[in-house]
Enzyme design. Structure first.
Site, short mmCIF file in Angstrom:
data_model
loop_
_atom_site.label_atom_id
_atom_site.label_comp_id
_atom_site.label_asym_id
_atom_site.label_seq_id
_atom_site.Cartn_x
_atom_site.Cartn_y
_atom_site.Cartn_z
N LYS A 115 35.07 41.88 46.63
CA LYS A 115 35.47 41.50 45.27
C LYS A 115 34.69 40.27 44.83
O LYS A 115 34.51 39.34 45.62
CB LYS A 115 36.98 41.23 45.27
CG LYS A 115 37.61 40.96 43.91
CD LYS A 115 39.12 40.80 44.06
CE LYS A 115 39.82 40.54 42.75
NZ LYS A 115 41.30 40.39 42.91
N SER A 135 44.03 43.24 39.80
CA SER A 135 42.70 42.87 39.38
C SER A 135 41.58 43.36 40.31
O SER A 135 40.42 43.35 39.92
CB SER A 135 42.61 41.35 39.27
OG SER A 135 42.81 40.76 40.55
N SER A 163 47.44 42.45 43.11
CA SER A 163 46.08 42.90 42.81
C SER A 163 45.35 43.67 43.90
O SER A 163 44.26 44.18 43.66
CB SER A 163 45.22 41.71 42.41
OG SER A 163 45.48 41.39 41.08
N1 GLN Z 1 48.45 41.25 37.56
C1 GLN Z 1 48.84 39.96 38.04
C2 GLN Z 1 48.30 38.89 37.14
O1 GLN Z 1 47.66 39.23 36.19
C3 GLN Z 1 48.38 39.78 39.44
C4 GLN Z 1 46.94 39.52 39.53
C5 GLN Z 1 46.50 39.31 40.93
O2 GLN Z 1 47.20 39.68 41.87
N2 GLN Z 1 45.34 38.70 41.07
O3 GLN Z 1 48.51 37.73 37.36
#
Ligand code: GLN
Length: 485
Positions: free
Chosen positions: A79, A154, A178
């Site tokens: 990532k 994400s 995410s």
């Molecule tokens: N969807 C969650 C957020 O937008 C989690 C994102 C993540 O785990 N990086 O904060």
């Protein structure tokens, strides 16, 4: 074209060690696959083809010398929020679009020591803020199962790359879901370790008390193999825990007879889609047939998790992102004086979701609002943690859907941030409590989209997760289904 790209880490390890597949042929195969599907999927921000081929040649020499590294010759995607020395790390943000880290993250360093081949850096929501990978400054990633749908987020690029066989495995990060949610949406295995299990050194910080790095893989065994490599205390990350790391592969194959599996009533909520609920119920029956004992439990503060998370995570983000000022890192837009330079740099560099969060977080932390919001949210966090502690007095693990819905359509939730935030409702509490969680494929909806089963365990009890997940996987074939591309 050879189809080596379809194989797993453990399969490739034995083929490579027996001399039946060479690292160069393997990376060629993976890159042919990337060439065939990447234009459709857009899983990567940066491809590191030359680097990967060079590493593959080195791996061949090392193999001839009898080297035994666990990932020697295995192509893995990272990532793009983990620092890779000399290789662009953008966080899918304009503000870091040309940022080349001068150092390596601990996780990628450990992978390097085991001889992995970096295929490239995968797409994400800008600074990992989002649930669909639509917040990337470098275009959407598509779900390989349905290219009109989002891959989740994400870590959508990592999950899509694994699902589309554009790498053998990938690494993601999970702040509120995410890793698990995109793994569920893309039909692959996603593991979020206990907070402190894996070093965050070199992971670009979003919300430091939540962020954890973990593997996204084609099956549970590969997840355990990668966890063995990336886990462990690190002097460069004071929040990484000084606890021993077991060999996670030794529990694979142990039965789950008599294990108590908690089913939280608050997780089978009104908004849950019928097909998702049906697949998860089917999976629960399967676990029961393997000897697990279902126990209904309650996690009474679940309703407050999303609200508490979005106060705390944005507060931490507002502070962490103060460092992007046009001086220390990344892009700069000139201004007539220092203040104007800061303002223009941040106005041009950050996308709308990142700005929204910086504003929200700064507001919750400001004097006058701190007690009402930030402090309150911290108190709720403690209550949520206690809910789990109470539940784990009577069960070994907790099983839930990973997400209440299947992958939604591109654009469906972008106009309404609150709707987007609610997609994390079943994963976020795990991060608030710092627990480990895994998502494994457990079905397909009537529209042919994957469903994920989430398993949650006690702090530092990833072994129980792997044991249950593997037992389930051995008895089902959902993880073997592939999208038609
Ligand atoms: N969807 C969650 C957020 O937008 C989690 C994102 C993540 O785990 N990086 O904060």
């Amino acid at each position: 074209m050879s189809d080596f790209f379809k194989l797993t880490i453990s399969e490739l390890r034995s083929y490579i060690d027996r001399g039946e597949i060479s690292p160069v042929d393997l990376i060629k195969s993976v890159y042919e696959r990337i060439d065939a599907v990447e234009e459709t999927i857009n899983a990567y921000v940066t491809l590191t083809k030359d680097h990967a081929f060079k590493k593959a040649e080195q791996a061949e020499t090392r193999l001839k010398d009898g080297a035994k590294e666990k990932l020697l010759g295995i192509p893995i995607a990272i990532k793009d929020n983990m620092c890779t020395e000399g290789i662009k790390t953008s966080c899918s943000s304009k503000i870091l679009k040309d940022f080349i880290p001068p150092y390596e993250s601990t996780v990628t360093k450990k992978l390097n020591e085991q001889g992995y081949l970096l295929t490239g850096k995968t797409n994400l929501d800008e600074f990992a803020m989002g649930s669909s990978t639509e917040n990337s400054a470098f275009g959407h990633t598509k779900n390989p199962w349905d290219t009109t749908a989002i891959p989740g987020g994400s870590s959508g690029g990592s999950a899509a790359a694994v699902s589309a066989d554009e790498c053998i495995a990938a690494i993601g990060s999970d702040t509120g879901g995410s890793i698990r949610q995109p793994a569920a949406f893309c039909g692959v295995v996603g593991m979020k370790p206990t907070y402190g299990r894996v070093s965050r050194y070199g992971l670009v910080a979003f919300a430091s008390s939540f962020d954890q790095i973990g593997p996204i893989t084609k099956n549970v065994k590969d997840s355990a193999i990668l966890m063995n490599i990336i886990s462990g205390n690190d002097p460069f990350d004071s929040t990484s825990a000084p606890v021993p790391v077991p060999d996670f592969t030794t529990v694979l194959g142990q039965d789950i007879k008599g294990m108590k599996i908690g089913i939280p009533k608050e997780y089978f909520i009104r908004g849950i889609e019928k097909d998702v609920e049906a697949s998860v119920k089917e999976a629960l029956k399967k676990l029961e047939s393997l000897g697990a004992v279902p126990v209904e439990i309650s996690l009474p503060h679940t309703d407050y998790a999303v609200a508490a998370y979005y106060i705390l995570a944005t507060s931490e983000a507002s502070s962490n992102l103060a460092r992007y000022d046009g001086v220390k890192y990344g892009a700069r837009t000139e201004g007539k004086d220092l203040l104007e330079m800061y303002m223009k740099t941040r106005a041009n560099g950050f996308g709308p979701e990142v700005k929204r969060r910086i504003i929200l977080g700064t507001y919750s932390l400001s004097s006058g609002y701190y007690d009402a919001y930030y402090r309150k949210a911290q108190q709720v966090r403690t209550l949520i943690k206690q809910d789990f502690e109470n539940a784990f007095k009577s069960v070994d693990a907790i099983v839930t859907p990973t997400s209440p819905t299947q992958a939604f359509k591109i654009g469906e939730k972008t106009e309404d941030p609150l709707q987007m935030y609610l997609t994390d409702i079943l994963t976020i509490s795990v991060n608030l409590a710092g627990l480990p969680g895994i998502s494994v494929p457990c079905g397909l909806t009537s529209q042919g989209l994957p469903v994920g089963l989430q398993i949650i365990a006690k702090h530092f009890d990833e072994e129980t997760l792997f044991r249950i997940a593997y037992a389930y996987e051995q008895d089902t074939d959902w993880h073997k289904r592939k999208p038609e591309l």
